[in-house]
Design an enzyme around this catalytic site. Structure first.
Site, PDB file in Angstrom:
ATOM      1  N   LYS A  14       4.466  36.595 -57.687  1.00 30.94           N
ATOM      2  CA  LYS A  14       3.684  36.233 -58.870  1.00 30.94           C
ATOM      3  C   LYS A  14       3.948  37.202 -60.027  1.00 30.94           C
ATOM      4  CE  LYS A  14      -0.554  35.212 -57.918  1.00 30.94           C
ATOM      5  NZ  LYS A  14      -1.997  35.368 -57.650  1.00 30.94           N
TER       6      LYS A  14
ATOM      7  N   LYS B  61      -1.555  44.262 -51.719  1.00 31.16           N
ATOM      8  CA  LYS B  61      -2.850  43.607 -51.485  1.00 31.16           C
ATOM      9  C   LYS B  61      -3.640  44.446 -50.494  1.00 31.16           C
ATOM     10  CE  LYS B  61      -4.904  39.662 -52.651  1.00 31.16           C
ATOM     11  NZ  LYS B  61      -4.729  38.912 -53.901  1.00 31.16           N
TER      12      LYS B  61
HETATM   13  P1  NAD Z   1     -14.953  33.444 -55.118  1.00 32.88           P
HETATM   14  O1  NAD Z   1     -15.464  34.065 -53.884  1.00 32.88           O
HETATM   15  O2  NAD Z   1     -15.492  33.867 -56.445  1.00 32.88           O
HETATM   16  O3  NAD Z   1     -15.152  31.850 -55.069  1.00 32.88           O
HETATM   17  C1  NAD Z   1     -14.786  31.067 -53.986  1.00 32.88           C
HETATM   18  C2  NAD Z   1     -15.450  29.693 -54.132  1.00 32.88           C
HETATM   19  O4  NAD Z   1     -15.052  28.874 -53.037  1.00 32.88           O
HETATM   20  C3  NAD Z   1     -16.986  29.702 -54.107  1.00 32.88           C
HETATM   21  O5  NAD Z   1     -17.461  28.733 -55.000  1.00 32.88           O
HETATM   22  C4  NAD Z   1     -17.315  29.273 -52.689  1.00 32.88           C
HETATM   23  O6  NAD Z   1     -18.591  28.643 -52.614  1.00 32.88           O
HETATM   24  C5  NAD Z   1     -16.204  28.315 -52.427  1.00 32.88           C
HETATM   25  N1  NAD Z   1     -15.943  28.152 -50.994  1.00 32.88           N
HETATM   26  C6  NAD Z   1     -16.045  29.075 -49.999  1.00 32.88           C
HETATM   27  N2  NAD Z   1     -15.729  28.538 -48.821  1.00 32.88           N
HETATM   28  C7  NAD Z   1     -15.396  27.267 -49.074  1.00 32.88           C
HETATM   29  C8  NAD Z   1     -14.959  26.200 -48.276  1.00 32.88           C
HETATM   30  N3  NAD Z   1     -14.811  26.336 -46.961  1.00 32.88           N
HETATM   31  N4  NAD Z   1     -14.692  25.028 -48.885  1.00 32.88           N
HETATM   32  C9  NAD Z   1     -14.863  24.872 -50.228  1.00 32.88           C
HETATM   33  N5  NAD Z   1     -15.262  25.846 -51.036  1.00 32.88           N
HETATM   34  C10 NAD Z   1     -15.522  27.016 -50.459  1.00 32.88           C
HETATM   35  O7  NAD Z   1     -13.366  33.638 -55.064  1.00 32.88           O
HETATM   36  P2  NAD Z   1     -12.345  33.533 -56.262  1.00 32.88           P
HETATM   37  O8  NAD Z   1     -12.169  34.879 -56.871  1.00 32.88           O
HETATM   38  O9  NAD Z   1     -12.710  32.386 -57.127  1.00 32.88           O
HETATM   39  O10 NAD Z   1     -10.983  33.220 -55.482  1.00 32.88           O
HETATM   40  C11 NAD Z   1     -10.689  31.909 -55.013  1.00 32.88           C
HETATM   41  C12 NAD Z   1      -9.216  31.847 -54.646  1.00 32.88           C
HETATM   42  O11 NAD Z   1      -8.421  32.193 -55.779  1.00 32.88           O
HETATM   43  C13 NAD Z   1      -8.740  32.792 -53.541  1.00 32.88           C
HETATM   44  O12 NAD Z   1      -7.696  32.153 -52.850  1.00 32.88           O
HETATM   45  C14 NAD Z   1      -8.189  33.998 -54.312  1.00 32.88           C
HETATM   46  O13 NAD Z   1      -7.223  34.717 -53.563  1.00 32.88           O
HETATM   47  C15 NAD Z   1      -7.538  33.264 -55.466  1.00 32.88           C
HETATM   48  N6  NAD Z   1      -7.347  34.082 -56.664  1.00 32.88           N
HETATM   49  C16 NAD Z   1      -8.378  34.704 -57.289  1.00 32.88           C
HETATM   50  C17 NAD Z   1      -8.138  35.438 -58.444  1.00 32.88           C
HETATM   51  C18 NAD Z   1      -9.259  36.068 -59.215  1.00 32.88           C
HETATM   52  O14 NAD Z   1      -8.971  36.626 -60.294  1.00 32.88           O
HETATM   53  N7  NAD Z   1     -10.492  35.983 -58.782  1.00 32.88           N
HETATM   54  C19 NAD Z   1      -6.838  35.553 -58.942  1.00 32.88           C
HETATM   55  C20 NAD Z   1      -5.793  34.885 -58.290  1.00 32.88           C
HETATM   56  C21 NAD Z   1      -6.067  34.145 -57.150  1.00 32.88           C
END
Ligand code: NAD
Length: 422
Positions: free
Chosen positions: A95, A107
């Site tokens: 990325k 990570k």
């Molecule tokens: P988060 O914990 O803020 O949000 C996760 C969301 O998914 C919540 O709304 C939760 O209720 C929901 N969830 C949890 N279990 C679930 C399930 N079984 N089915 C459906 N929904 C479910 O996390 P985030 O920071 O939003 O990250 C989400 C994804 O994005 C991850 O894969 C993370 O690695 C990736 N990501 C995050 C960032 C960032 O800046 N936060 C950057 C790049 C990638």
């Protein structure tokens, strides 16, 4: 890594292998890149509020440093494994390279349910993690940010602990900090904003316009919520949203501002007064919509359910939400998947802007940072799209992910050649 038991690691290695074949890179390059440069496993003793000591398992995976310091988030999650962490670090290398950033990939993870800890316990765990890994962290070595289960407050504790050990304030050692510690307000919504920019550009490129297109998003956390918000602001009709409690739909369009309020008040977006609800958290992936975005977790679209997708575009806000088998099924159906490393790079790009400002003791405005971010996301997407079109005549089944990986690998390969590693 040949006998990987983690689905995510298998997915990332398969992606990598395909990129190597398409780009016709030598085996020696694959040998280096299919293994992390350094893996540190640590035991993290924390005194709980009832006086007991609990020892948590933690990792930091430093995958590649050829383009610069390692960069990647720290995840607090009860089911995270070392193999998952390796896979996520590899994805960060790809990325960061793809986004043109001067970073390698890393990570971190701790096997813990952060929601089960008190605030004091969480602070202690964050500080213990930094103390355990102090020798391999730093603004020129490895710069963590948040991931699932961690947030700006955790980053604030971590940067404080790191600064105490160094003897002076080191804001550039961690990113996505609170604004008063050198964070940029953009960072909170940067990943989702970047997803929205990519959603708009892909729609314009493939459909000629994004006006009035429908969008459905799985996950209403940091990524999903802001993806929904900014896409809605850009004119998309958001027809379904879900979180871990279930899905809410409204074919007339959800008022995302209101959905955010509902989530704040009730803890779940499902309480939004839409036209329908479901307890199935995956329902968002199958509804009638032009674009669906799995923005929650890995391995959501698999060989078992990929055929249920009705959308024409999938934008991967989460890391690794589509397995290779699912991607093949989607490709056969003519569904275009915008890969995670392209779609969700907004967070790390904003972190890069924060790091640059911290090092230079400068502060850009929120608007300037957002404009730079939008430009970076659009440029990256168009670069990958042109690589995709270049590969298509020779490889009929080539995907956008393949094109992204080839573009990313090419930059890493050139750096390794220049530095004399190959
Ligand atoms: P988060 O914990 O803020 O949000 C996760 C969301 O998914 C919540 O709304 C939760 O209720 C929901 N969830 C949890 N279990 C679930 C399930 N079984 N089915 C459906 N929904 C479910 O996390 P985030 O920071 O939003 O990250 C989400 C994804 O994005 C991850 O894969 C993370 O690695 C990736 N990501 C995050 C960032 C960032 O800046 N936060 C950057 C790049 C990638």
């Amino acid at each position: 890594m040949g006998g990987a038991s983690s689905i995510l690691l298998k997915t990332v290695l398969t992606t990598l292998q395909k990129g190597f074949e398409l780009g016709k890179f030598p085996d020696s390059f694959y040998k280096i890149l299919s293994k992390p440069e350094r893996v540190v496993a640590v035991s993290l003793p924390v005194r709980l509020s009832d006086g007991r000591i609990e020892v948590f398992e933690g990792f930091r995976v430093q995958h590649s440093s050829v383009l610069g310091p390692y960069k990647g988030g720290i995840r607090f999650h009860p089911e995270v494994t070392l193999e998952d962490d390796i896979a996520l670090a590899m994805l960060m290398t790809l990325k960061n390279s793809l986004a043109g950033l001067p970073y390698g990939g890393g990570k971190g993870a701790v096997r813990v349910n952060p929601k089960a800890l008190s605030k004091r316990e969480l602070e202690e765990l964050s500080r213990v993690y930094v103390r355990a890994l102090y020798p391999v962290l730093g603004e020129q070595v490895d710069i963590p940010g948040p991931d699932v289960g961690t947030d700006p407050q955790v980053m604030a504790w971590m940067v404080d602990e790191y600064s105490r050990l160094r003897g002076f304030f080191c804001p550039a050692a961690f990113t996505a900090k609170p604004v008063e510690l050198g964070g940029n307000p953009v960072r909170e919504y940067a990943t989702g904003f970047g997803c929205a920019v990519v959603t708009k550009v892909v729609a314009e490129e493939l459909f000629g316009s994004s006006k009035g297109l429908t969008l459905s998003i799985q996950g209403f956390g940091n990524v999903g919520l802001w993806h929904a918000y900014w896409a809605w602001k850009m004119g998309f009709k958001v027809v379904a949203l879900s979180d871990s409690k279930g899905t809410v739909y409204d074919p007339e369009g959800i008022n995302v501002e209101k959905a955010i309020e509902v989530k704040k008040e009730t803890g779940t977006v499902v309480e939004y007064p839409g036209k329908g609800q479901s307890r199935d958290v995956k329902e968002t992936l199958y509804v009638e919509a032009d674009i669906v975005a799995p923005d929650a977790l890995e391995n959501q679209l698999t060989a078992e359910n990929a055929h249920l997708v009705k959308a024409r575009i999938v934008v991967e806000g989460a890391n690794g939400p589509t397995t290779p088998e699912a991607e093949q099924i989607l490709a056969e159906k003519g569904v275009v998947v915008v890969p995670d490393m392209l779609a969700n790079a907004g967070g790390v790009a904003a972190s890069y802007f924060e790091w640059v400002q911290n090092i230079q003791r400068l502060s850009w405005s929120e608007e300037d940072t957002r404009a730079k971010l939008a430009e970076l996301m659009e440029t990256n997407f168009k670069r990958v799209l042109s690589q995709w079109r270049k590969l298509q005549p020779e490889h009929k089944r080539v995907t956008l992910r393949d094109a992204a990986v080839v573009t990313s690998l090419q930059r890493i390969y050139n750096a390794m050649i220049s530095r004399g590693w190959l």
